[in-house]
Design a protein around this motif. Structure first.
Motif, mmCIF file in Angstrom:
data_model
loop_
_atom_site.group_PDB
_atom_site.id
_atom_site.type_symbol
_atom_site.label_atom_id
_atom_site.label_comp_id
_atom_site.label_asym_id
_atom_site.label_seq_id
_atom_site.Cartn_x
_atom_site.Cartn_y
_atom_site.Cartn_z
ATOM 1 N N ALA A 169 0.850 -1.196 0.000
ATOM 2 C CA ALA A 169 0.000 0.000 0.000
ATOM 3 C C ALA A 169 0.880 1.238 0.000
ATOM 4 N N LYS A 170 0.607 2.145 -0.888
ATOM 5 C CA LYS A 170 1.386 3.372 -1.032
ATOM 6 C C LYS A 170 0.516 4.568 -0.692
ATOM 7 N N GLU A 171 1.179 5.632 -0.278
ATOM 8 C CA GLU A 171 0.468 6.863 0.031
ATOM 9 C C GLU A 171 0.068 7.573 -1.252
ATOM 10 N N ARG A 172 -0.897 8.447 -1.097
ATOM 11 C CA ARG A 172 -1.392 9.172 -2.262
ATOM 12 C C ARG A 172 -0.342 10.190 -2.713
ATOM 13 N N TYR A 173 -0.145 10.280 -4.015
ATOM 14 C CA TYR A 173 0.848 11.202 -4.576
ATOM 15 C C TYR A 173 0.254 12.602 -4.602
ATOM 16 N N ILE A 174 0.979 13.521 -3.988
ATOM 17 C CA ILE A 174 0.572 14.927 -3.978
ATOM 18 C C ILE A 174 1.569 15.690 -4.819
ATOM 19 N N PRO A 175 1.155 16.235 -5.935
ATOM 20 C CA PRO A 175 2.129 16.960 -6.774
ATOM 21 C C PRO A 175 2.586 18.232 -6.097
ATOM 22 N N PRO A 176 3.792 18.684 -6.362
ATOM 23 C CA PRO A 176 4.280 19.935 -5.757
ATOM 24 C C PRO A 176 3.571 21.143 -6.352
ATOM 25 N N GLY A 177 3.708 22.284 -5.671
ATOM 26 C CA GLY A 177 3.043 23.501 -6.137
ATOM 27 C C GLY A 177 3.697 24.060 -7.396
ATOM 28 N N LYS A 178 3.002 24.952 -8.032
ATOM 29 C CA LYS A 178 3.508 25.531 -9.261
ATOM 30 C C LYS A 178 4.509 26.639 -8.954
ATOM 31 N N ASN A 179 5.364 26.906 -9.936
ATOM 32 C CA ASN A 179 6.345 27.974 -9.820
ATOM 33 C C ASN A 179 5.681 29.328 -10.071
ATOM 34 N N PHE A 180 6.446 30.400 -9.810
ATOM 35 C CA PHE A 180 5.888 31.729 -10.023
ATOM 36 C C PHE A 180 5.862 32.025 -11.525
ATOM 37 N N TYR A 181 4.893 32.818 -11.873
ATOM 38 C CA TYR A 181 4.696 33.156 -13.291
ATOM 39 C C TYR A 181 5.464 34.423 -13.624
ATOM 40 N N THR A 182 5.947 34.479 -14.825
ATOM 41 C CA THR A 182 6.662 35.654 -15.324
ATOM 42 C C THR A 182 6.073 36.060 -16.665
ATOM 43 N N ASN A 183 6.393 37.270 -17.027
ATOM 44 C CA ASN A 183 5.956 37.738 -18.333
ATOM 45 C C ASN A 183 6.787 37.071 -19.431
#
Length: 295
Positions: free
Chosen positions: A129-143
């Motif tokens: 049994a494995k834990e649920r995969y939580i993706p990391p947060g997104k990076n900051f947006y740039t122009n």
């Protein structure tokens, strides 16, 4: 002269007469002596000829066949092995070991039939049994990036526009000259040169010299020429009256005439033999052909 042996004159200087190799043998000339004298005396050894090895007794040294072991008993090796096997079987305390079941053979891949311990939990094919995969947060947006190369387009870089600075004429040569002058100030002396190292036969430039020229020497002042010496009276000629000499008669010496003896050369510390210093040692020098080839 004695009746036997040599006379006293022939035996002078010896205490007794020397012994002889032979004992009363007559002298025989070596020219009259036969080559093999023993071959013509007494009975010689006459062999009966060579014998060939065959089934007959004539080819052997003994007149009859002789056994190696005389009177030994007959032994049966098969009977001896049986007796040894019976004696070893009496040492057994019980019956022979027989396994309860026969050998088991595995049936197919992944089967544990026939093994000693069975399966192990570490080799189980079940998924853990494995834990649920939580993706990391997104990076900051740039122009999005601005179009252009940066040269000739204003306000395209991250910071402000770089100010323009004019480049001087031959800046690299001026900077290199300053670095060379600073280096010369730090140098205390000239380059190190070893005079013992041999040089080539011909220099690249015979008129080139690393040493600076010495200062110009001033010519010495001219001295006035003195007038020549003239005697007050003319020179006198020598004669019997000793008129041309300083003294009228030579002084007489009362010292006897003694020859000076030359002193021997001694090797003491005060007067040692002079040994000239050794000259320069030769070293390998490249030939003129090799220099022209490398040049």
């Amino acid at each position: 002269m004695p009746a036997e042996g040599k006379s006293d004159m022939e035996r002078i200087g010896l205490f007794s007469e020397m012994g002889y190799v032979t004992i009363g043998d007559k002298y025989v000339s070596p020219y009259m002596r036969p080559f093999n004298e023993a071959a013509s005396k007494n009975r010689q050894m006459l062999p009966g000829g060579t014998k060939t090895l065959s089934a007959l007794q004539a080819g052997y040294f003994e007149p009859q066949f002789v056994r190696i072991f005389g009177g030994e008993a007959y032994s049966n090796p098969v009977q001896l092995r049986r007796r040894h096997r019976l004696a070893e079987s009496k040492k057994n305390l019980g019956k022979a070991f027989l396994p309860s079941n026969g050998d088991k053979f595995p049936c197919g891949l992944g089967s544990y039939y026939g093994t000693i311990g069975g399966s192990y939990a570490y080799f189980s094919p079940q998924l853990k049994a494995k834990e649920r995969y939580i993706p990391p947060g997104k990076n900051f947006y740039t122009n999005p990036g601005k179009k252009g190369t940066g040269y000739g387009y204003a306000n395209l870089t991250i910071g402000e526009q770089y100010p323009h600075e004019p480049d001087g004429y031959e800046v690299e040569r001026i900077n290199a000259k300053k670095v060379q002058e600073e280096h010369k100030q730090l140098v205390k002396g000239g380059p190190f040169k070893l005079n013992l190292y041999p040089q080539e036969y011909f220099d690249m430039n015979p008129y080139f010299n690393d040493k600076p020229l010495p200062p110009v020497k001033k010519p010495p002042p001219e001295k006035p020429i003195a007038p020549p010496f003239k005697p007050s009276s003319p020179a006198k000629k020598s004669g019997g009256m000793k008129g041309g000499t300083f003294d009228p008669y030579p002084s007489h010496s009362t010292d006897p005439y003694v020859t000076k003896t030359s002193k021997a050369v001694t090797t003491s510390k005060e007067r040692q033999i002079f040994h000239p210093p050794p000259g320069p040692k030769s070293r390998p020098v490249t030939s003129i052909i090799t220099l022209n080839v490398t040049r």
